[in-house]
Write a protein that holds these residues in place. Structure first.
Motif, mmCIF file in Angstrom:
data_model
loop_
_atom_site.group_PDB
_atom_site.id
_atom_site.type_symbol
_atom_site.label_atom_id
_atom_site.label_comp_id
_atom_site.label_asym_id
_atom_site.label_seq_id
_atom_site.Cartn_x
_atom_site.Cartn_y
_atom_site.Cartn_z
ATOM 1 N N UNK A 220 0.846 -1.196 0.000
ATOM 2 C CA UNK A 220 0.000 0.000 0.000
ATOM 3 C C UNK A 220 0.883 1.250 0.000
ATOM 4 N N UNK A 221 0.688 2.167 -0.954
ATOM 5 C CA UNK A 221 1.478 3.400 -0.969
ATOM 6 C C UNK A 221 1.302 4.192 0.322
ATOM 7 N N UNK A 222 2.366 4.829 0.752
ATOM 8 C CA UNK A 222 2.368 5.604 1.992
ATOM 9 C C UNK A 222 1.873 7.016 1.710
ATOM 10 N N UNK A 223 0.793 7.475 2.369
ATOM 11 C CA UNK A 223 0.308 8.846 2.149
ATOM 12 C C UNK A 223 1.245 9.861 2.799
ATOM 13 N N UNK A 224 1.636 10.883 2.045
ATOM 14 C CA UNK A 224 2.586 11.882 2.541
ATOM 15 C C UNK A 224 1.978 13.278 2.610
ATOM 16 N N UNK A 225 0.660 13.371 2.516
ATOM 17 C CA UNK A 225 0.016 14.674 2.623
ATOM 18 C C UNK A 225 -0.030 15.401 1.292
ATOM 19 N N UNK A 226 -0.557 16.611 1.354
ATOM 20 C CA UNK A 226 -0.730 17.415 0.149
ATOM 21 C C UNK A 226 0.434 18.387 -0.014
ATOM 22 N N UNK A 227 0.914 18.508 -1.251
ATOM 23 C CA UNK A 227 1.962 19.480 -1.566
ATOM 24 C C UNK A 227 1.276 20.790 -1.937
ATOM 25 N N UNK A 228 1.386 21.788 -1.064
ATOM 26 C CA UNK A 228 0.685 23.048 -1.254
ATOM 27 C C UNK A 228 1.309 23.857 -2.392
ATOM 28 N N UNK A 229 0.528 24.740 -3.020
ATOM 29 C CA UNK A 229 1.096 25.608 -4.060
ATOM 30 C C UNK A 229 2.277 26.415 -3.527
ATOM 31 N N UNK A 230 3.362 26.407 -4.270
ATOM 32 C CA UNK A 230 4.573 27.114 -3.857
ATOM 33 C C UNK A 230 5.522 26.276 -3.034
ATOM 34 N N UNK A 231 5.051 25.151 -2.472
ATOM 35 C CA UNK A 231 5.937 24.250 -1.733
ATOM 36 C C UNK A 231 6.736 23.389 -2.709
ATOM 37 N N UNK A 232 7.835 22.834 -2.215
ATOM 38 C CA UNK A 232 8.708 22.024 -3.066
ATOM 39 C C UNK A 232 9.156 20.785 -2.311
ATOM 40 N N UNK A 233 9.582 19.793 -3.054
ATOM 41 C CA UNK A 233 10.196 18.589 -2.512
ATOM 42 C C UNK A 233 11.628 18.499 -3.017
ATOM 43 N N UNK A 234 12.537 18.135 -2.129
ATOM 44 C CA UNK A 234 13.947 17.955 -2.468
ATOM 45 C C UNK A 234 14.275 16.477 -2.361
ATOM 46 N N UNK A 235 14.521 15.832 -3.501
ATOM 47 C CA UNK A 235 14.874 14.420 -3.551
ATOM 48 C C UNK A 235 16.381 14.300 -3.776
ATOM 49 N N UNK A 236 16.978 13.278 -3.182
ATOM 50 C CA UNK A 236 18.425 13.126 -3.289
ATOM 51 C C UNK A 236 18.806 11.669 -3.087
ATOM 52 N N UNK A 237 20.022 11.347 -3.480
ATOM 53 C CA UNK A 237 20.596 10.035 -3.186
ATOM 54 C C UNK A 237 21.530 10.158 -1.989
ATOM 55 N N UNK A 238 21.913 9.018 -1.428
ATOM 56 C CA UNK A 238 22.682 9.072 -0.181
ATOM 57 C C UNK A 238 24.101 9.600 -0.378
ATOM 58 N N UNK A 239 24.540 9.731 -1.631
ATOM 59 C CA UNK A 239 25.853 10.335 -1.865
ATOM 60 C C UNK A 239 25.937 11.757 -1.363
ATOM 61 N N UNK A 240 24.791 12.455 -1.312
ATOM 62 C CA UNK A 240 24.777 13.831 -0.798
ATOM 63 C C UNK A 240 24.950 13.851 0.712
ATOM 64 N N UNK A 241 24.326 12.918 1.408
ATOM 65 C CA UNK A 241 24.420 12.892 2.872
ATOM 66 C C UNK A 241 25.736 12.287 3.350
ATOM 67 N N UNK A 242 26.312 11.381 2.554
ATOM 68 C CA UNK A 242 27.527 10.685 2.981
ATOM 69 C C UNK A 242 28.810 11.373 2.553
ATOM 70 N N UNK A 243 28.711 12.470 1.808
ATOM 71 C CA UNK A 243 29.912 13.165 1.346
ATOM 72 C C UNK A 243 30.692 13.724 2.535
ATOM 73 N N UNK A 244 32.011 13.619 2.471
ATOM 74 C CA UNK A 244 32.863 14.083 3.572
ATOM 75 C C UNK A 244 33.926 15.041 3.047
#
Length: 368
Positions: free
Chosen positions: A259-283
């Motif tokens: 079952x897909x997980x509900x994540x709420x409504x994306x309001x007008x003007x709001x944004x989502x930032x998607x990334x891979x773990x290479x961004x978090x693991x960079x040193x």
């Protein structure tokens, strides 16, 4: 067409050593002639020396010309081969449109492999009769060795996103495509006579995948297989969900209930930032991790009240901060994808600097 031209470039590059040998042989011959001219007894002290000097200069000019030809040929062919490789990369991980069905998009990517834009990270966004569907994933490993798995997952998503009415059906199609790839790798690693399937799967192969669906009502639904959750960008940067993700594809079978997980409504003007773990693991050089959330907050700072998030600005700022933190020496592929909801009252969500106005993509009912 790309395959044919690439094959032609391969033959041209293969011919380079033969040209080099020919030029080396000619160069050695010219050197021997020059040495003979300089060391042979002089017939006349004046005229003979002038004649031999002119002969030597002519031969040296010929050698210079040959060496220049040897250099220019491979450089030109290498430039053409790189152009073909870039076109192939764009077909595999094609550039996203600036806007799709009321959403504004911006993406950045970094590959560990020098000279390559495509590595082990993948992303795609398509408009379908069921809403805008987005995939972002990270294949185990990085660089050129992971491109086969990227092609398998992306190819399956581009078909399934339009064919499957439910997000769970899309994920199962991706899983089946990736399992076929693992079986092919297993056959290469553990050949079995008689056409039987190998008992051992490909060792330690998996891919993390995040599927998002943004419906016409701007409600967001997700299926997450071992991937970092996106950040919701508005007044700040907060994780879109804290739910425990499923295991990555290839590690374990998918559960019966998807079952897909509900994540709420994306309001007008709001944004989502998607990334891979290479961004978090960079040193950095001292071993300190990159502060992704802090970089997102800094990219949002300074906006006048009521001005929406700019995906292009956020992606550029985080990309620059990541390179500055690592000194340009990343150890894993990185993909960044930012999308903003421009639906609703369009007059309140104008295009930002560096962006084009979002466009509607007309979708047709799926024919199965």
């Amino acid at each position: 067409m790309i395959r044919t031209r690439a094959a032609g470039d391969g033959r041209a590059i293969a011919a380079v050593p033969r040209r080099v040998v020919e030029c080396v042989v000619l160069g050695l011959w010219l050197v021997l002639v020059v040495l003979w001219e300089l060391t042979s007894p002089l017939e006349e002290e004046g005229d003979g020396l002038v004649r031999r000097t002119v002969t030597c200069a002519a031969f040296l000019m010929a050698v210079g010309y040959l060496l220049t030809g040897v250099r220019r040929g491979p450089v030109r062919e290498l430039r053409e081969a790189r152009a073909v490789a870039r076109a192939t990369q764009d077909v595999l991980l094609r550039p996203l449109p600036p806007g799709i069905d009321g959403l504004t998009l911006a993406a950045r990517r970094l590959s560990v492999s020098h000279g390559a834009d495509v590595g082990g990270d993948l992303y795609e966004a398509v408009a379908t009769p069921y809403g805008v569907r987005i995939v972002i994933g990270d294949v185990r490993g990085h660089g050129l060795s992971a491109i086969g798995a990227v092609a398998s997952v992306l190819g399956s998503f581009r078909e399934a996103a339009h064919d499957e009415a439910g997000l769970d059906g899309v994920l199962r199609r991706l899983d089946r495509a990736y399992q076929r790839r693992l079986r092919d790798l297993a056959r290469q690693e553990h050949p079995v006579a008689g056409g039987r399937e190998p008992e051992n799967p490909a060792a330690e192969e998996f891919v993390t995948v995040l599927l998002l669906e943004i419906g016409a009502d701007s409600d967001v639904r997700a299926l997450n297989c071992g991937h970092p959750w996106p950040y919701r960008l508005g007044q700040g940067a907060v994780p879109m969900s804290a739910a425990e993700p499923l295991p990555p594809l290839g590690a374990f079978p998918l559960p019966d209930d998807l079952a897909p997980h509900p994540c709420g409504r994306l309001l007008p003007g709001e944004a989502l930032f998607l990334h891979t773990d290479g961004a978090e693991d960079a040193r950095d050089s001292a071993g300190r991790f990159f502060g992704l959330k802090d970089a997102l907050v800094r990219s949002l700072a300074g906006r006048p009240p009521g001005v929406p998030v700019s995906p292009a600005h956020v992606a550029r700022q985080v990309h620059t901060a990541l390179l500055r933190h690592t000194g340009g020496r990343i150890t894993d592929d990185v993909a960044l994808l930012v999308l903003r909801n421009d639906r609703g009252d369009r007059t309140r969500v104008p295009a930002q600097p560096g962006e084009t106005a979002p466009r509607r993509v007309r979708t047709e009912p799926s024919r199965r």
